[in-house]
Design a protein around this motif. Sequence first.
Motif, PDB file in Angstrom:
ATOM      1  N   ILE A   2      44.606  26.197  62.333  1.00 44.81           N
ATOM      2  CA  ILE A   2      44.578  25.403  63.562  1.00 44.81           C
ATOM      3  C   ILE A   2      45.794  24.489  63.623  1.00 44.81           C
ATOM      4  CG2 ILE A   2      43.349  23.605  64.832  1.00 44.81           C
ATOM      5  CD1 ILE A   2      40.748  24.759  63.812  1.00 44.81           C
ATOM      6  N   LYS A   3      46.052  23.756  62.551  1.00 40.49           N
ATOM      7  CA  LYS A   3      47.153  22.784  62.553  1.00 40.49           C
ATOM      8  C   LYS A   3      48.484  23.436  62.885  1.00 40.49           C
ATOM      9  CE  LYS A   3      45.536  19.588  59.011  1.00 40.49           C
ATOM     10  NZ  LYS A   3      45.867  19.080  57.687  1.00 40.49           N
ATOM     11  N   SER A   4      48.837  24.459  62.129  1.00 43.41           N
ATOM     12  CA  SER A   4      50.157  25.062  62.335  1.00 43.41           C
ATOM     13  C   SER A   4      50.253  25.740  63.688  1.00 43.41           C
ATOM     14  CB  SER A   4      50.503  26.033  61.210  1.00 43.41           C
ATOM     15  OG  SER A   4      49.623  27.128  61.199  1.00 43.41           O
ATOM     16  N   ASP A   5      49.181  26.375  64.142  1.00 48.36           N
ATOM     17  CA  ASP A   5      49.238  27.061  65.436  1.00 48.36           C
ATOM     18  C   ASP A   5      49.334  26.087  66.608  1.00 48.36           C
ATOM     19  OD1 ASP A   5      49.230  29.452  64.138  1.00 48.36           O
ATOM     20  OD2 ASP A   5      47.356  30.182  65.003  1.00 48.36           O
ATOM     21  N   VAL A   6      48.629  24.964  66.541  1.00 47.96           N
ATOM     22  CA  VAL A   6      48.731  23.964  67.610  1.00 47.96           C
ATOM     23  C   VAL A   6      50.163  23.435  67.692  1.00 47.96           C
ATOM     24  CG1 VAL A   6      48.038  21.642  68.346  1.00 47.96           C
ATOM     25  CG2 VAL A   6      46.306  23.291  67.653  1.00 47.96           C
ATOM     26  N   VAL A   7      50.735  23.113  66.541  1.00 50.60           N
ATOM     27  CA  VAL A   7      52.102  22.580  66.512  1.00 50.60           C
ATOM     28  C   VAL A   7      53.104  23.630  66.980  1.00 50.60           C
ATOM     29  CG1 VAL A   7      53.941  21.752  64.981  1.00 50.60           C
ATOM     30  CG2 VAL A   7      51.629  20.832  64.777  1.00 50.60           C
ATOM     31  N   THR A   8      53.014  24.834  66.432  1.00 49.09           N
ATOM     32  CA  THR A   8      53.943  25.905  66.798  1.00 49.09           C
ATOM     33  C   THR A   8      53.835  26.229  68.279  1.00 49.09           C
ATOM     34  OG1 THR A   8      53.815  26.836  64.582  1.00 49.09           O
ATOM     35  CG2 THR A   8      54.613  28.291  66.324  1.00 49.09           C
ATOM     36  N   TYR A   9      52.619  26.392  68.764  1.00 49.64           N
ATOM     37  CA  TYR A   9      52.414  26.720  70.179  1.00 49.64           C
ATOM     38  C   TYR A   9      52.966  25.613  71.067  1.00 49.64           C
ATOM     39  CZ  TYR A   9      50.303  28.511  74.406  1.00 49.64           C
ATOM     40  OH  TYR A   9      50.118  29.009  75.673  1.00 49.64           O
ATOM     41  N   SER A  10      52.678  24.388  70.690  1.00 47.37           N
ATOM     42  CA  SER A  10      53.141  23.237  71.469  1.00 47.37           C
ATOM     43  C   SER A  10      54.662  23.210  71.578  1.00 47.37           C
ATOM     44  CB  SER A  10      52.639  21.953  70.815  1.00 47.37           C
ATOM     45  OG  SER A  10      53.198  20.838  71.428  1.00 47.37           O
TER      46      SER A  10
END
Length: 156
Positions: free
Chosen positions: A107-115
């Motif tokens: 969740i953490k990395s995907d939220v940051v990457t997507y953002s």
Amino acid sequence: MKKKILVLMENTGSPQKALKEGERLAKKDSSELHVLIFNTNQKEIYELEEEQTYVLAGDIGGEEVAREENTIKDIENKDAERTDNFVSELKRVVSTNLIISYVTSSIKSDVVTYSEENNIDLIILGQDEAMYSRRSFDSLIKHVVNKTKADLLVIK
């Protein structure tokens, strides 16, 4: 004015308050509403994969491994159906520019990457115990605040 808003949701449809707030703000500013969907069974799949790695390292025949692989596939198939139903309902009820993506790793990395990749202006997180524990939710908030340029709105 926020042009791109991101809401993190489970494929079971929680948290609804975050989605409603995201939609309200997106309508107000004619913004894109991005929904990042988290697979609720992902944790269960990871746990089974860890067990399977242990089984492979042990002295147990191929039948045990095949049973574990079938269990993972059953979970994935059930989850795919749930996610498809959720996305269909989401498209039916959300009446704004909607873009749907999926958490593929953490969740953490995907939220940051997507953002970062999508130039998200606002990230909306809803507190939901099924998605993460209180400690992991706090950790996610800290991570998002420290690693993205986006504003953060937390909905209780």
